[in-house]
Design an enzyme around this catalytic site. Structure first.
Site, mmCIF file in Angstrom:
data_model
loop_
_atom_site.group_PDB
_atom_site.id
_atom_site.type_symbol
_atom_site.label_atom_id
_atom_site.label_comp_id
_atom_site.label_asym_id
_atom_site.label_seq_id
_atom_site.Cartn_x
_atom_site.Cartn_y
_atom_site.Cartn_z
ATOM 1 N N THR A 1 2.058 47.003 10.798
ATOM 2 C CA THR A 1 1.506 47.835 11.756
ATOM 3 C C THR A 1 2.530 48.175 12.672
ATOM 4 O O THR A 1 2.722 49.321 13.301
ATOM 5 C CB THR A 1 0.366 47.630 12.250
ATOM 6 N N ARG A 2 3.288 47.298 13.126
ATOM 7 C CA ARG A 2 4.211 47.066 14.107
ATOM 8 C C ARG A 2 5.555 48.036 13.940
ATOM 9 O O ARG A 2 6.146 48.591 14.855
ATOM 10 C CB ARG A 2 4.619 45.805 14.844
#
Length: 126
Positions: free
Chosen positions: A30-31
């Site tokens: 997700t980063r």
């Protein structure tokens, strides 16, 4: 043999045993803020996970199993014909390893755990 003797005489060759390799690839990344699963991002012309698979294959293991999340069909297709295990509830690394171990059934050899997002690990290191 004592530790000091091992250090002065070099590495001792270990007896050959059956090997299974679990590749952990269930992370969402997700980063990275991308719609592409992290392990499918290309580096040096190949997805990250393919570099790890090539290194794993060079060890000639009896099994290579990639642990993925339930919604990761693109990763499953990318690693074909290798087997996958699904980590149903993503509760961390130990839970991912547990999912992979369960898919090995009665396998009694050594198990090596690799991360799909670490593409530069070398066979000599392993």
């Amino acid at each position: 043999m004592t530790i000091s003797a091992t250090l002065t005489t070099g590495y001792k060759t270990m007896p050959q045993r059956d090997l299974a390799i679990l590749i952990l690839a269930a992370g969402k990344g997700t980063r990275m803020r991308s719609d592409i699963p992290k392990v499918l991002h290309p580096i040096a012309g190949l997805p990250l996970i393919n570099h790890v698979l090539k290194t794993a294959e060079a060890l000639k293991p009896r099994h290579i199993i990639t642990v993925i999340a339930s919604d990761m069909d693109p990763v499953k297709h990318a690693i074909s014909p290798h087997r996958t295990a699904v980590q149903k509830n993503q509760k961390g690394t130990a839970d991912a390893v547990k999912a992979g171990l369960e898919s090995l059934g009665d396998f009694a050899g050594d198990v090596m755990v690799l991360y799909a997002d670490v593409p530069l690990v070398q066979t000599t290191t392993l």
